[in-house]
Design an enzyme around this catalytic site. Sequence first.
Site, short mmCIF file in Angstrom:
data_model
loop_
_atom_site.label_atom_id
_atom_site.label_comp_id
_atom_site.label_asym_id
_atom_site.label_seq_id
_atom_site.Cartn_x
_atom_site.Cartn_y
_atom_site.Cartn_z
N LYS A 43 29.70 81.34 31.17
CA LYS A 43 30.38 80.31 30.37
C LYS A 43 31.90 80.48 30.37
O LYS A 43 32.62 79.53 30.11
CB LYS A 43 29.86 80.32 28.92
CG LYS A 43 28.49 79.71 28.78
CD LYS A 43 28.22 79.32 27.34
CE LYS A 43 26.88 78.66 27.18
NZ LYS A 43 26.56 78.35 25.79
N LYS A 86 19.57 76.80 36.66
CA LYS A 86 18.63 76.38 35.61
C LYS A 86 19.03 74.99 35.09
O LYS A 86 20.22 74.63 35.10
CB LYS A 86 18.58 77.41 34.47
CG LYS A 86 19.79 77.41 33.58
CD LYS A 86 19.52 78.06 32.23
CE LYS A 86 20.73 77.76 31.36
NZ LYS A 86 20.73 78.21 30.03
N LYS A 122 21.79 71.55 29.51
CA LYS A 122 22.42 70.46 28.76
C LYS A 122 23.84 70.24 29.20
O LYS A 122 24.39 69.16 29.08
CB LYS A 122 22.56 70.87 27.28
CG LYS A 122 21.35 71.00 26.47
CD LYS A 122 21.81 71.62 25.13
CE LYS A 122 20.65 72.02 24.29
NZ LYS A 122 20.99 73.06 23.32
P1 AMP Z 1 20.05 76.33 24.35
O1 AMP Z 1 20.02 74.96 24.92
O2 AMP Z 1 20.91 77.24 25.17
O3 AMP Z 1 20.31 76.40 22.90
O4 AMP Z 1 18.57 76.89 24.57
C1 AMP Z 1 17.52 76.72 23.65
C2 AMP Z 1 16.24 77.35 24.18
O5 AMP Z 1 15.81 76.69 25.37
C3 AMP Z 1 16.42 78.83 24.57
O6 AMP Z 1 15.23 79.53 24.21
C4 AMP Z 1 16.57 78.78 26.04
O7 AMP Z 1 16.18 79.99 26.67
C5 AMP Z 1 15.64 77.63 26.42
N1 AMP Z 1 16.02 77.01 27.69
C6 AMP Z 1 17.22 76.44 27.97
N2 AMP Z 1 17.24 75.95 29.24
C7 AMP Z 1 16.02 76.25 29.77
C8 AMP Z 1 15.42 76.02 31.06
N3 AMP Z 1 16.09 75.41 32.03
N4 AMP Z 1 14.15 76.45 31.25
C9 AMP Z 1 13.47 77.07 30.27
N5 AMP Z 1 13.97 77.33 29.04
C10 AMP Z 1 15.24 76.92 28.78
#
Ligand code: AMP
Length: 337
Positions: A118, A199, A202
């Site tokens: 990041k 991956k 968002k």
């Molecule tokens: P965040 O959007 O970073 O707040 O992530 C929220 C949850 O979604 C966390 O447990 C991440 O590990 C999971 N997560 C985010 N992106 C992915 C992805 N591409 N595949 C699987 N899990 C994800």
Amino acid sequence: MTRTIFSGIQPSGQITLGNYLGALKQFVALQPQVSDSSTDQAYYCIVDLHAITVPQDPRELRERILDLASLYLAVGLDPKRSTLFVQSDVSAHSELGWILQCVAHMGELSRMTQYKEKSEGKESILTGLFTYPALMAADILLYQTSLVPVGDDQKQHLELTRDLADRFNMRFGETFTVPEVLTLKQGARIMSLDDPTKKMSKSNPNPQSRVELLDSPDEIRKKFSRAVTDSDRAVRFDPAGKAAVSNLLVIYSLTTGQTIDDICTAYDGKGYGDFKKGLAEAVVSHLQPIQARYRDIRSSGEVERVLHEGSLRAATVAERTMKRVRERVGLGSGSRG
Ligand code: AMP
Ligand code: TRP
């Protein structure tokens, strides 16, 4: 044995199919049953303090918090079975976050790959982005959490959380439960539709790289039809040799419950066009009821009430831990009782 489950999602963008398949869907499956006598507890948090480690528009942030809470409810989180709340509504998170910054070392924080990714190429990096994992550890440790369901990208943060809990317990006496991480065998890392080495995220500047939970059916169809594949034509699971197609197969399998083998058999000799169409329809029909519930919930005024009740419940439990922490560390005048 009683289990306490805790997880969080940042209200920093639109929730993707990766968030849903890797995290949210597991949250729903792990909720304690009200009907049985289990004493399990589940806390699901909207981590707004983590979101401001990168600049956010204040008005948009507040809307996103309510959007995400509505989505939590729309996918099936039941406020009677799980405590749903916003991180900054429970000030103990900030307090323990600071204390854990005074337990964490610069060296271990600078090894975090999420921080490196990041901050890469940025001219100005906020301090909070660096100390972010100490706040995440606080989220988890406040509730004496035993299990943390997350996607693969959070495993390193969980290791650090365990290290901080151990270090604190050794230095100040047994205070925190040391949590375990829970990731899916398949789906813990859903990849981008435009690049199977990254991956699904968002924050990717290319919206074609992800399906968002609130995308319209036509957007979903378009995104899958444009998803990269390979020059071969066989629908076959081979993560090393056919990463893009394998990622689509994982998405297909998780949204329908069909095994990857069965899906490969169904599309044997049919080529990618049919496969992508089938996948898009499967995702559309899985998301449509969620989207309908989301629209009802978001406009009902119910969300604010659920979050208020959740924050009261969470604050009571968090304060119990904080009392012990202040005492062990020797903080305060002791006059708070
Ligand atoms: P965040 O959007 O970073 O707040 O992530 C929220 C949850 O979604 C966390 O447990 C991440 O590990 C999971 N997560 C985010 N992106 C992915 C992805 N591409 N595949 C699987 N899990 C994800
Ligand atoms: N860091 C997590 C992410 O980016 C979000 C998060 C914050 C979290 N606190 C948490 C996840 C506690 C699990 C438990 O995805």
